[in-house]
Design an enzyme around this catalytic site. Structure first.
Site, short mmCIF file in Angstrom:
data_model
loop_
_atom_site.label_atom_id
_atom_site.label_comp_id
_atom_site.label_asym_id
_atom_site.label_seq_id
_atom_site.Cartn_x
_atom_site.Cartn_y
_atom_site.Cartn_z
N GLU A 177 7.88 -20.79 -6.32
CA GLU A 177 7.87 -19.37 -6.95
C GLU A 177 6.78 -18.68 -7.35
O GLU A 177 6.35 -17.55 -7.08
CB GLU A 177 8.87 -19.43 -8.04
CG GLU A 177 10.35 -19.57 -7.60
CD GLU A 177 11.00 -18.46 -6.83
OE1 GLU A 177 10.15 -17.33 -6.82
OE2 GLU A 177 12.34 -18.53 -6.79
N SER A 178 5.79 -19.50 -8.28
CA SER A 178 4.67 -19.04 -8.83
C SER A 178 3.28 -19.61 -8.79
O SER A 178 2.46 -19.25 -9.46
CB SER A 178 4.88 -18.54 -10.28
OG SER A 178 5.18 -20.02 -11.02
#
Length: 236
Positions: A99-100
């Site tokens: 995700e990040s």
């Protein structure tokens, strides 16, 4: 005929001014998301404008405090959240990595925020006041992922529901041009981050007891021969 304005002796059509007034804020918004959120965003993207504005506002409220104090390391927070919510070890870490890249201040081109990339509506549903604060954000992502795992009882479907929403998962990973690739990335990272299975316990050979020498059973004694009966001698 389009109305023209003159600036510095150059005629500028009115539609150019209108385009600048419309595109200028759009370009600034996308550039701000790309710069502060550390993501690649097209300057002319018209998608998710409200979510991007919300994310930038949340970032502006969060950033001054963490400039002085910083953030705790993410890996222990992730491991603790996995344990609290009974997630398979390494699964939440794999999801946050995809995700990040484990960056607490990431903002996606769709306006998702923080390490678990929570959309504004999801963050509100999970009661996360500051999605850029690693502790509450990771805890909320773990809780949401745990709910999907309990609902679908399948790791791949739970990861798909985290990305596309549980309503989009109908017994299989949605093929919408994004979720299927997202699930593949998370599962690949999960295989790399999950702890190795414990080695099989060696089977110990049972120690054979030494044979005990047994004496042969004594043979029964043969029956005694009957004694000859002595006749009394006749008296003479």
């Amino acid at each position: 005929m389009a109305r023209k304005r003159v600036r510095s002796g150059l005629p500028i059509p009115g539609w150019v001014w209108l385009g600048l007034c419309v595109l200028g804020p759009l370009v600034l918004l996308n550039l701000a998301v790309g710069f502060f959120g550390e993501s690649a965003v097209s300057p002319l993207s018209f998608s998710f404008l409200e979510a991007k504005l919300h994310a930038l506002g949340a970032y502006a409220r969060h950033r001054p405090a963490c400039l002085l104090s910083g953030h705790a390391p993410m890996e222990p927070l992730i491991a603790q959240a996995e344990h609290r919510h009974h997630l398979p070890a390494g699964l939440l870490h794999a999801l946050v990595e995809v995700e990040s890249e484990v960056h607490p201040h990431r903002i996606s081109p769709a306006g998702a925020m923080g390490p678990g990339q929570l959309m504004p509506g999801t963050a509100q549903m999970l009661k996360v006041e500051d999605p850029f604060e690693p502790g509450p954000a990771v805890e909320a992502s773990a809780r949401y992922l745990s709910e999907q795992l309990a609902r679908f009882n399948d790791v791949r479907l739970a990861v798909a529901a985290y990305n596309a929403g549980p309503g989009a998962v109908d017994g299989q990973v949605p093929h919408n041009g994004e979720t299927e690739f997202y699930v593949a990335k998370v599962m690949s990272a999960y295989e790399r981050l999950r702890p190795p299975p414990p080695p099989p316990r060696p089977v110990l050979a049972s120690k054979s007891r030494p044979a005990v020498a047994t004496r042969p059973a004594p043979r029964p004694a043969p029956p005694a021969a009957p004694k000859a009966r002595l006749e009394p001698q006749a008296r003479r």
